[in-house]
Design a protein around this motif. Structure first.
Motif, PDB file in Angstrom:
ATOM      1  N   GLN A  22       0.820  -1.208   0.000  1.00  0.00           N
ATOM      2  CA  GLN A  22       0.000   0.000   0.000  1.00  0.00           C
ATOM      3  C   GLN A  22       0.854   1.259   0.000  1.00  0.00           C
ATOM      4  OE1 GLN A  22      -3.218   0.193  -0.338  1.00  0.00           O
ATOM      5  NE2 GLN A  22      -3.570   2.356   0.108  1.00  0.00           N
ATOM      6  N   GLU A  23       1.983   1.215   0.677  1.00  0.00           N
ATOM      7  CA  GLU A  23       2.849   2.395   0.733  1.00  0.00           C
ATOM      8  C   GLU A  23       3.359   2.767  -0.657  1.00  0.00           C
ATOM      9  OE1 GLU A  23       6.709   4.096   3.218  1.00  0.00           O
ATOM     10  OE2 GLU A  23       6.114   1.994   3.392  1.00  0.00           O
ATOM     11  N   GLU A  24       3.752   1.770  -1.446  1.00  0.00           N
ATOM     12  CA  GLU A  24       4.221   2.069  -2.794  1.00  0.00           C
ATOM     13  C   GLU A  24       3.072   2.547  -3.678  1.00  0.00           C
ATOM     14  OE1 GLU A  24       8.215  -0.664  -3.165  1.00  0.00           O
ATOM     15  OE2 GLU A  24       6.539  -1.056  -4.504  1.00  0.00           O
ATOM     16  N   TYR A  25       1.874   2.028  -3.447  1.00  0.00           N
ATOM     17  CA  TYR A  25       0.710   2.549  -4.162  1.00  0.00           C
ATOM     18  C   TYR A  25       0.544   4.041  -3.864  1.00  0.00           C
ATOM     19  CZ  TYR A  25      -4.177   3.701  -4.961  1.00  0.00           C
ATOM     20  OH  TYR A  25      -5.333   4.334  -5.355  1.00  0.00           O
ATOM     21  N   GLU A  26       0.631   4.415  -2.589  1.00  0.00           N
ATOM     22  CA  GLU A  26       0.467   5.824  -2.216  1.00  0.00           C
ATOM     23  C   GLU A  26       1.566   6.688  -2.828  1.00  0.00           C
ATOM     24  OE1 GLU A  26      -2.061   6.986  -0.785  1.00  0.00           O
ATOM     25  OE2 GLU A  26      -3.036   5.194   0.020  1.00  0.00           O
ATOM     26  N   GLN A  27       2.800   6.182  -2.851  1.00  0.00           N
ATOM     27  CA  GLN A  27       3.895   6.941  -3.452  1.00  0.00           C
ATOM     28  C   GLN A  27       3.638   7.210  -4.928  1.00  0.00           C
ATOM     29  OE1 GLN A  27       7.270   4.461  -2.637  1.00  0.00           O
ATOM     30  NE2 GLN A  27       7.454   5.117  -0.505  1.00  0.00           N
ATOM     31  N   GLN A  28       3.143   6.215  -5.631  1.00  0.00           N
ATOM     32  CA  GLN A  28       2.899   6.383  -7.061  1.00  0.00           C
ATOM     33  C   GLN A  28       1.711   7.305  -7.320  1.00  0.00           C
ATOM     34  OE1 GLN A  28       3.055   2.706  -9.346  1.00  0.00           O
ATOM     35  NE2 GLN A  28       4.480   1.820  -7.865  1.00  0.00           N
ATOM     36  N   LYS A  29       0.676   7.214  -6.486  1.00  0.00           N
ATOM     37  CA  LYS A  29      -0.469   8.101  -6.640  1.00  0.00           C
ATOM     38  C   LYS A  29      -0.069   9.558  -6.443  1.00  0.00           C
ATOM     39  CE  LYS A  29      -4.497   7.708  -6.563  1.00  0.00           C
ATOM     40  NZ  LYS A  29      -5.653   7.817  -7.470  1.00  0.00           N
ATOM     41  N   GLN A  30       0.849   9.811  -5.518  1.00  0.00           N
ATOM     42  CA  GLN A  30       1.265  11.178  -5.236  1.00  0.00           C
ATOM     43  C   GLN A  30       2.002  11.821  -6.407  1.00  0.00           C
ATOM     44  OE1 GLN A  30       3.472  11.089  -1.574  1.00  0.00           O
ATOM     45  NE2 GLN A  30       1.724  10.386  -0.372  1.00  0.00           N
ATOM     46  N   LEU A  31       2.495  11.005  -7.311  1.00  0.00           N
ATOM     47  CA  LEU A  31       3.210  11.544  -8.457  1.00  0.00           C
ATOM     48  C   LEU A  31       2.289  12.195  -9.477  1.00  0.00           C
ATOM     49  CD1 LEU A  31       5.803   8.721  -9.137  1.00  0.00           C
ATOM     50  CD2 LEU A  31       6.276  11.008  -8.293  1.00  0.00           C
ATOM     51  N   LEU A  32       1.006  11.854  -9.464  1.00  0.00           N
ATOM     52  CA  LEU A  32       0.085  12.404 -10.447  1.00  0.00           C
ATOM     53  C   LEU A  32      -0.228  13.849 -10.102  1.00  0.00           C
ATOM     54  CD1 LEU A  32      -2.323   9.373 -10.957  1.00  0.00           C
ATOM     55  CD2 LEU A  32      -0.180   9.910 -12.106  1.00  0.00           C
ATOM     56  N   ARG A  33       0.050  14.751 -11.029  1.00  0.00           N
ATOM     57  CA  ARG A  33      -0.103  16.186 -10.821  1.00  0.00           C
ATOM     58  C   ARG A  33      -0.895  16.787 -11.974  1.00  0.00           C
ATOM     59  NH1 ARG A  33       1.861  14.466  -6.778  1.00  0.00           N
ATOM     60  NH2 ARG A  33       3.527  15.357  -5.487  1.00  0.00           N
ATOM     61  N   ASN A  34      -0.954  18.106 -11.992  1.00  0.00           N
ATOM     62  CA  ASN A  34      -1.646  18.812 -13.072  1.00  0.00           C
ATOM     63  C   ASN A  34      -1.084  18.391 -14.425  1.00  0.00           C
ATOM     64  OD1 ASN A  34      -3.167  20.193 -11.204  1.00  0.00           O
ATOM     65  ND2 ASN A  34      -1.791  21.957 -11.130  1.00  0.00           N
TER      66      ASN A  34
END
Length: 373
Positions: free
Chosen positions: A55-67
């Motif tokens: 789950q932690e790596e999922y959260e890290q990858q989700k945080q990369l999505l930006r404008n």
């Protein structure tokens, strides 16, 4: 195709990076393309499309999505149906001859008197393994809470180690005995699905949108992506295009050597056969390979690439980088070993937390090598 890819490579750019670890990094690429083009780009410039182990790596990858990047490709794609243990242990397929009769959806194994298969999205109680207070090695624990297999996996990984895996007949009987108080089947860590990661990583982590994907025979949704606005993994066909791709860099494979050696001999072995003794230079390094360290079934500490300078007394990694008390460290109890000492080397406990302890360098211990891939 080659010219098209070349133009895409020239126009693409790295927008953000995450997981500042020498062992595992993620980068999101702004590139409007299909899955196979995204995979080619990542392989040409980084490593491959990203894998998720937890789950932690999922959260890290989700945080990369930006404008500008509302959705991005990841490495999960359909191949053929295989058996997988949740923690990545190898599966002895001959020990599980009764597989689901139809290749539809994803199926997970549960146990009671016998092993049965159900849709992984069905709610059941489940069995984890892990260390509790005072435990010297992992114990089986039946959790009487009805969850899907994927939810049960996350519960076990967060609270203990993982869903239980079974490597031999003795362990199978132990699991059955531990589950005797249950009147219903309980999930174990065995998964049967047709999804694989592009880098070949043995990760059974899945975070599907609402229900598991449709069978590929009925609808060609064989590739996966993340969306910034939604908390799931989605499937689409190859014809679809996403705004970007998440690439992984600097992956590492851990090798636990079950042969006891003194620290110097362990270092020489790892240097000869791999890329040295395992090093942790940040909390992100530890998180990056947490899943590979789980389920080792070893007791006591194992050598890592840390030792004390016999001349100056400070602690140093095998690459010469010193361990600064003011920076991150992972010593048992948060206590820095007292100085000065002599002939002391660093070892790692093999239970959750993987704390460091100091040991006489002439002690005979198992050890952990790293292989950069």
């Amino acid at each position: 195709m080659e010219m098209t890819l070349l133009l895409l490579l020239l126009c693409a750019r790295v927008c953000y990076t995450a997981a500042n670890s020498r062992l595992r990094k993620f980068s999101v690429i702004q590139l409007r393309c299909n899955w196979t083009t995204a995979l080619s780009y990542c392989k040409s410039n980084h490593s491959t499309l990203a894998t998720m182990y937890n789950q932690e790596e999922y959260e890290q990858q989700k945080q990369l999505l930006r404008n500008g990047i509302s959705n991005a490709w990841i490495g999960l794609n359909r191949q053929r149906y295989r058996l997988k243990w949740s923690n990545g242990d190898p599966v002895n397929a001959s020990a599980w001859p009764s597989l689901p009769s139809e290749n539809q959806y994803s199926y997970c194994a549960s146990m009671h008197t016998n092993t049965t298969w159900s849709l992984c999205t069905d709610p059941k109680i489940f069995m984890c393994y892990g260390n509790g207070p005072g435990d010297s090695f992992p114990q089986y624990r039946l959790i009487k809470q009805n969850l899907t297999w994927y939810e049960a996996q996350n519960y076990c990984r967060y609270n203990l180690i993982d869903l239980v895996s079974i490597m031999n007949e003795r362990q199978k009987e132990e699991v059955k005995n531990c589950g005797m108080n249950s009147t219903t089947p309980f999930w174990i860590g065995l998964l049967y699905d047709d999804w694989e990661w592009a880098d070949g990583g043995k990760s059974a982590y899945r975070k599907w949108s609402t229900i598991a994907p449709y069978p590929k025979e009925n609808i060609l949704r064989n590739y996966t992506y993340l969306m910034k606005s939604l908390e799931d993994i989605f499937t689409v066909s190859l014809k679809n295009k996403c705004d970007g791709a998440i690439c992984s860099e600097g992956s590492v494979r851990v090798h636990i050597i079950r042969e006891k050696k003194i620290w110097e001999d362990a270092l020489n072995y790892c240097n000869k056969h791999h890329d040295g003794l395992l090093r942790f230079e940040s909390a992100e390094d530890l998180s990056a390979i947490d899943q590979q360290l789980k389920g080792t079934n070893l007791t006591g500490p194992v050598w890592i690439g840390l030792r004390q300078s016999s001349l100056f007394g400070f602690w140093v990694w095998t690459n010469g980088l010193s361990v600064n008390p003011e920076d991150w460290s992972n010593w048992e109890g948060g206590i820095w070993p007292q100085l000065p000492l002599s002939h002391q080397c660093g070892a790692m406990e093999t239970k959750k937390g993987y704390k460091w302890v100091d040991q006489d360098c002439l002690s005979q211990l198992y050890f952990v090598c790293e292989e950069l891939i």
